[in-house]
Design an enzyme around this catalytic site. Structure first.
Site, PDB file in Angstrom:
ATOM      1  N   ASP A   6      -1.229  -2.451  49.419  1.00  0.00           N
ATOM      2  CA  ASP A   6      -1.175  -3.338  48.256  1.00  0.00           C
ATOM      3  C   ASP A   6      -1.951  -4.594  48.648  1.00  0.00           C
ATOM      4  O   ASP A   6      -1.474  -5.398  49.447  1.00  0.00           O
ATOM      5  CB  ASP A   6       0.289  -3.658  47.936  1.00  0.00           C
ATOM      6  CG  ASP A   6       0.453  -4.706  46.839  1.00  0.00           C
ATOM      7  OD1 ASP A   6      -0.568  -5.181  46.291  1.00  0.00           O
ATOM      8  OD2 ASP A   6       1.609  -5.051  46.526  1.00  0.00           O
ATOM      9  N   ASP A  14       5.236  -6.915  36.002  1.00  0.00           N
ATOM     10  CA  ASP A  14       4.849  -7.359  37.350  1.00  0.00           C
ATOM     11  C   ASP A  14       4.624  -8.869  37.379  1.00  0.00           C
ATOM     12  O   ASP A  14       3.614  -9.365  36.881  1.00  0.00           O
ATOM     13  CB  ASP A  14       3.569  -6.606  37.772  1.00  0.00           C
ATOM     14  CG  ASP A  14       3.094  -6.988  39.182  1.00  0.00           C
ATOM     15  OD1 ASP A  14       3.590  -7.974  39.760  1.00  0.00           O
ATOM     16  OD2 ASP A  14       2.193  -6.285  39.701  1.00  0.00           O
TER      17      ASP A  14
HETATM   18  P1  ADP Z   1       1.313 -10.942  44.425  1.00  0.00           P
HETATM   19  O1  ADP Z   1       1.488  -9.614  43.808  1.00  0.00           O
HETATM   20  O2  ADP Z   1       0.841 -11.999  43.468  1.00  0.00           O
HETATM   21  O3  ADP Z   1       0.513 -10.912  45.678  1.00  0.00           O
HETATM   22  P2  ADP Z   1       4.196 -10.940  45.229  1.00  0.00           P
HETATM   23  O4  ADP Z   1       4.615  -9.788  44.402  1.00  0.00           O
HETATM   24  O5  ADP Z   1       4.288 -10.780  46.687  1.00  0.00           O
HETATM   25  O6  ADP Z   1       2.756 -11.495  44.845  1.00  0.00           O
HETATM   26  O7  ADP Z   1       5.089 -12.184  44.762  1.00  0.00           O
HETATM   27  C1  ADP Z   1       5.037 -13.409  45.391  1.00  0.00           C
HETATM   28  C2  ADP Z   1       5.924 -14.385  44.650  1.00  0.00           C
HETATM   29  O8  ADP Z   1       7.271 -13.924  44.674  1.00  0.00           O
HETATM   30  C3  ADP Z   1       5.914 -15.782  45.271  1.00  0.00           C
HETATM   31  O9  ADP Z   1       5.792 -16.760  44.244  1.00  0.00           O
HETATM   32  C4  ADP Z   1       7.294 -15.845  45.916  1.00  0.00           C
HETATM   33  O10 ADP Z   1       7.794 -17.177  46.001  1.00  0.00           O
HETATM   34  C5  ADP Z   1       8.114 -15.017  44.959  1.00  0.00           C
HETATM   35  N1  ADP Z   1       9.366 -14.562  45.570  1.00  0.00           N
HETATM   36  C6  ADP Z   1       9.521 -13.835  46.702  1.00  0.00           C
HETATM   37  N2  ADP Z   1      10.826 -13.659  46.988  1.00  0.00           N
HETATM   38  C7  ADP Z   1      11.522 -14.317  46.020  1.00  0.00           C
HETATM   39  C8  ADP Z   1      12.918 -14.513  45.761  1.00  0.00           C
HETATM   40  N3  ADP Z   1      13.862 -14.035  46.582  1.00  0.00           N
HETATM   41  N4  ADP Z   1      13.257 -15.236  44.664  1.00  0.00           N
HETATM   42  C9  ADP Z   1      12.323 -15.746  43.851  1.00  0.00           C
HETATM   43  N5  ADP Z   1      11.000 -15.587  44.037  1.00  0.00           N
HETATM   44  C10 ADP Z   1      10.604 -14.886  45.110  1.00  0.00           C
HETATM   45 MG    MG Z   2       1.329  -7.686  43.332  1.00  0.00          MG
END
Ligand code: ADP
Ligand code: MG
Length: 537
Positions: A25, A207
């Site tokens: 990913d 998402d």
């Molecule tokens: P992307 O797909 O954009 O790369 P992710 O799916 O990894 O990103 O999501 C990252 C986001 O999820 C960040 O803003 C992070 O702060 C948030 N996040 C991760 N864990 C938590 C949680 N326990 N509660 C709220 N937000 C969270």
């Molecule tokens: Mg993502």
């Protein structure tokens, strides 16, 4: 079907022992790699036990730093630290300028119109930056398994266009990763939940990541996922929740908004950890520069509610675009770290009228699904014990468009089963039917391609030229059978036929056509420029 090759990359058709193929990913905020091992698909962690690799790359004069430490250094060294490079993939310099001036980098142009970021290591293209992230994940997988990677399934957003997909493939090539397939992120999430084993149905994938919100509606037919509609908001995500909490701290503590970059970074770090803690606790103590207070989940919910409402509005629009009703949606899958937030889950459940699927960690679900797919594609046995093979279509499939040109819908070597859609429109006022002419071949002019079938779509409501939206869907099933359907979206009128894509073509004919497409490539360009002018005239 003689012509559909069983093409396991670089391998003969003998039985294989288990070989390492991974799912990656490659996210805007975070990236991760997963592998199917011991009957289970699971993310791989680094030597510190961390699964998530922040998609941040910092260039030093003598080395490259990737991940958390690079992300933390972003405010210290903004010009050499690239964040969210995914937003730049497959974009031209002018696209990037339109994205906004918030990007701190110094861009230079290149001969390919690609934006290059000027760093201490010289100009870096988004492809190189992504490759640096992929190399870390490849290294992680290889050091855990002790063997070289056979290949990877890399996920991309469903809306990624050809240039963005190609850029992703190029990044993989540069990182020495063999791409088994690019897989749409929402499809990967659905595979992780095993939804592809179920009967037919419509699935919504919500998402909410760090900086982007994507909603996709998929239709599953006989093991093939079709993207019915996608939408979302490329400027909505967990970062905005961090900003909201930072704003609350500034107001509550009576701080000035004029903060230095590093104070700003600290504030956002505090805000982000507060936000994540509020997912499990109903109240969190916040400390910032000697000031402290409690932030309750109830207050946090009020802060973020308008943004969640915006995401739900986008969902309703996309469900409408997909031409389905809420009651048709058989499952809602939650993806992205921000869907851990209780209010997000509650709001989605209320709006869709059903509990969303959340059992699989939402920031790992895409990589987990990609790893399942990768394992299947390299021919490792699945739970069912059957050996799945990877098939490809030998020649491109497409349609005749204005001026006698072939528009490719599915390009050669695409693995099957596959579904692709493309929208067309009418070119005359009041036009009520269109001819769909299905072709196969690599050349640009229809006369040089093979005609597979013709059919007509009637009953298009009379509109001005260009107003009708005709969605043509090409579907090649696992047996290599092509079916084509065309639907006018406002009225819903639809026609479909089934054709065999490679009947009558011999292997040597394919070789000849492939040769021809290279030999004549320049001629074709010249003729199509001429024809283009004729159409315009
Ligand atoms: P992307 O797909 O954009 O790369 P992710 O799916 O990894 O990103 O999501 C990252 C986001 O999820 C960040 O803003 C992070 O702060 C948030 N996040 C991760 N864990 C938590 C949680 N326990 N509660 C709220 N937000 C969270
Ligand atoms: Mg993502």
């Amino acid at each position: 079907m003689v012509l559909l090759k069983i093409a396991e990359p670089g391998q003969s058709s003998q039985l294989h022992q288990s070989r390492l193929a991974v799912g990656i990913d490659l996210g805007t905020t975070n990236s991760l790699v997963a592998a199917f091992r011991g009957g289970l698909s699971e993310p791989l962690s680094d030597s510190d036990g961390q699964v998530i690799l922040p998609s941040a790359v910092r260039y030093h004069s003598d080395r490259i730093e990737v991940g958390k430490s690079a992300k933390l250094a972003a405010s210290l060294d903004p010009l050499n630290t690239v964040l969210s490079v995914k937003r730049l993939m497959g974009r031209s310099l002018s696209d990037v300028k339109q994205l906004g001036s918030r990007l701190p980098y110094h861009f230079v142009s290149s001969e390919f119109h690609m934006p290059l970021i000027n760093t201490v290591q010289g100009p870096k293209s988004p492809i190189e930056v992504s490759a640096d992230i992929l190399k870390v994940l490849r290294f992680r997988a290889e050091s855990i398994s002790g063997s070289a990677l056979i290949g990877a399934v890399i996920t991309v957003p469903a809306y990624f266009d050809d240039a963005q997909r190609q850029a992703t493939k190029d990044a993989a090539k540069l990182a020495g990763v063999n791409v088994l397939r690019l897989l749409n992120e929402p499809t990967a999430a659905a595979v992780a939940y095993g939804l592809d084993h179920h009967a037919e149905g419509v699935i919504a994938i919500y998402d909410l990541g760090g900086g982007t919100f994507d909603i996709s509606i998929l239709r599953l037919t006989g093991g093939v996922f079709e993207v019915l509609a996608t939408g979302g908001d490329s400027a909505l995500g967990g970062d905005d929740f961090d900003y909201a909490i930072a704003g609350w701290i500034i107001t509550s503590a009576g701080l000035s908004t004029d903060l230095s970059p590093s104070a700003q970074r600290n504030l956002l770090e505090t805000a982000c950890s507060t936000k994540e803690a509020l997912t499990d606790a109903i109240s969190v103590d916040v400390y910032y520069c000697g000031w402290s207070a409690q932030l309750t989940r109830a207050v946090f919910d009020v802060l973020i509610e308008p943004m969640i409402a915006r995401s739900l509005k986008a969902c309703r629009r996309v469900v409408r675009d997909a031409g389905v009703g809420l009651k048709d949606i058989a499952a809602v899958v939650m993806v992205g770290g921000s869907t851990r937030i209780p209010l997000v889950r509650k709001a989605v459940a209320k709006d869709f009228g059903r509990q969303p699927l959340t059992e699989i960690d939402p920031d790992q679900v895409v990589a987990i699904g990609a790893a399942i797919q990768a394992n299947t594609l390299v021919g490792n046995k699945r739970e069912g014990g059957e050996l799945l093979l990877l098939d490809v279509i030998p020649l491109s499939l497409g349609l005749e468009t204005m001026g006698g040109l072939m528009e490719k819908i599915i390009s050669r070597n695409t693995t099957i089963p596959v579904v692709r859609t493309q929208d067309f429109t009418t070119h005359q006022d009041g036009q009520t039917s269109i001819m769909i002419h299905v072709l196969q071949g690599e050349r640009e002019l229809i006369d040089d391609c093979r005609s597979l079938a013709r059919f007509e779509l009637h009953g298009i409501p009379s509109m001005v030229a260009g107003a009708a939206k005709i969605r043509v869907t090409f579907k090649v099933d696992a047996d290599g059978l092509l079916s084509v359907s065309a639907r006018e979206l406002s009225s819903g009128v639809e026609t479909r036929i089934q054709v065999k894509p490679s009947c009558g073509l011999t292997d040597s004919k394919i070789a000849e056509m492939l040769n021809g497409s290279f030999k004549y490539a320049d001629d074709d360009k010249f003729t199509s420029v001429l024809r283009g002018q004729q159409v315009d005239a």
